[in-house]
Design an enzyme around this catalytic site. Sequence first.
Site, mmCIF file in Angstrom:
data_model
loop_
_atom_site.group_PDB
_atom_site.id
_atom_site.type_symbol
_atom_site.label_atom_id
_atom_site.label_comp_id
_atom_site.label_asym_id
_atom_site.label_seq_id
_atom_site.Cartn_x
_atom_site.Cartn_y
_atom_site.Cartn_z
ATOM 1 N N ASP A 146 0.834 -1.200 0.000
ATOM 2 C CA ASP A 146 0.000 0.000 0.000
ATOM 3 C C ASP A 146 0.871 1.254 0.000
ATOM 4 O O ASP A 146 2.081 1.183 0.239
ATOM 5 C CB ASP A 146 -0.971 0.011 1.197
ATOM 6 C CG ASP A 146 -0.304 -0.386 2.513
ATOM 7 O OD1 ASP A 146 0.942 -0.349 2.590
ATOM 8 O OD2 ASP A 146 -1.031 -0.718 3.462
ATOM 9 N N ASN A 189 -8.537 -1.483 13.116
ATOM 10 C CA ASN A 189 -9.939 -1.608 12.684
ATOM 11 C C ASN A 189 -10.159 -2.863 11.843
ATOM 12 O O ASN A 189 -11.188 -3.002 11.196
ATOM 13 C CB ASN A 189 -10.354 -0.366 11.883
ATOM 14 C CG ASN A 189 -9.522 -0.187 10.627
ATOM 15 O OD1 ASN A 189 -8.564 -0.935 10.393
ATOM 16 N ND2 ASN A 189 -9.875 0.782 9.814
ATOM 17 N N HIS A 233 -8.295 -3.801 9.241
ATOM 18 C CA HIS A 233 -7.892 -3.698 7.837
ATOM 19 C C HIS A 233 -6.653 -4.550 7.547
ATOM 20 O O HIS A 233 -5.871 -4.876 8.444
ATOM 21 C CB HIS A 233 -7.684 -2.238 7.408
ATOM 22 C CG HIS A 233 -6.462 -1.551 7.917
ATOM 23 N ND1 HIS A 233 -6.360 -0.181 8.028
ATOM 24 C CD2 HIS A 233 -5.260 -2.030 8.336
ATOM 25 C CE1 HIS A 233 -5.160 0.135 8.483
ATOM 26 N NE2 HIS A 233 -4.475 -0.970 8.682
ATOM 27 N N GLU A 252 -9.852 -0.860 4.005
ATOM 28 C CA GLU A 252 -10.593 -0.390 5.170
ATOM 29 C C GLU A 252 -11.975 -1.047 5.209
ATOM 30 O O GLU A 252 -12.538 -1.379 4.158
ATOM 31 C CB GLU A 252 -10.765 1.134 5.080
ATOM 32 C CG GLU A 252 -9.454 1.905 4.995
ATOM 33 C CD GLU A 252 -8.740 2.049 6.330
ATOM 34 O OE1 GLU A 252 -8.681 1.083 7.107
ATOM 35 O OE2 GLU A 252 -8.233 3.152 6.586
HETATM 36 P P1 PGA Z 1 1.039 -1.804 12.958
HETATM 37 O O1 PGA Z 1 0.009 -1.493 11.789
HETATM 38 O O2 PGA Z 1 1.828 -2.998 12.528
HETATM 39 O O3 PGA Z 1 1.882 -0.561 13.052
HETATM 40 O O4 PGA Z 1 0.235 -2.070 14.193
HETATM 41 C C1 PGA Z 1 -0.794 -2.478 11.244
HETATM 42 C C2 PGA Z 1 -1.760 -1.858 10.281
HETATM 43 O O5 PGA Z 1 -2.281 -0.764 10.549
HETATM 44 O O6 PGA Z 1 -2.040 -2.469 9.239
#
Ligand code: PGA
Length: 251
Positions: free
Chosen positions: A72, A143, A145, A150
């Site tokens: 992404d 959340n 994702h 999302e």
């Molecule tokens: P993080 O992020 O590894 O920093 O917890 C995961 C994400 O938001 O996909």
Amino acid sequence: MVKTGPDLQPLPDAQGVAQAAADRIAARVQDNPELTVLVATGLTPMATYAELARRVRAGELDMGGVTAVQLDEYWQPGEGALHGDDPRSLWGWMQRSFVEPLGVRRTIRFGDSSDPLEVCARYDAAVQAAGGIDLAVLGLGPNGHLGFNEPPSPAHSGTRRIDLSTESLASNAVYWHQAVPPQALTTGMATILSARAALLLVTGAHKRAVLDRVLNGPQTPEVPASLLRTVGTVILADEAALGSGAPVGEP
Ligand code: PGA
């Protein structure tokens, strides 16, 4: 490959997750030195990539034949994908944490264009030409994702530009102590779910509630990571995320 349900591997802590994830990635690279890997950024996989880099430096592992695929990237409306030299660029982060330290020479990334449809079509064509994703290495958003799919993101959702949720804007701003663009490009759920294998890395008590939904809730686009339960996924989670360790706040 025959796909089965998810396999949960509980580990005592984040370092245990990193070791186990590095072991699994290294084993796959040893089986297929030309593995095509979808590479998450975010904080969770950094210890795994550091452990892989240590093995590469020690001469125990050669990742030079791997193709690393970007998951992404932020998108600035009216401008396009962030350039790699923007400190917040996820491509830049992926280069610093994975591509360079692991000696990876082949990459597929979101290109530079102000036309999101064109960027996504070129990206999809490159992934297809590489034969699809062999291994997706993923983190779990607060959340639910995956990448920037999302909620709600159905299983058939394609590579696309998306508006970031309030939760993602807040959690991602923490990485650089500054705001991130309001939109992003993301590999679609369809590509993630068609990966031949997936590793979902989950650490920390702040992921406990969402991991519970991923493991035990309904499979729903409202929790995109719950859709991984249908594919050959291994979930590597530490005790803090699984809730099997000391309750939050207790020693
Ligand atoms: P993080 O992020 O590894 O920093 O917890 C995961 C994400 O938001 O996909």
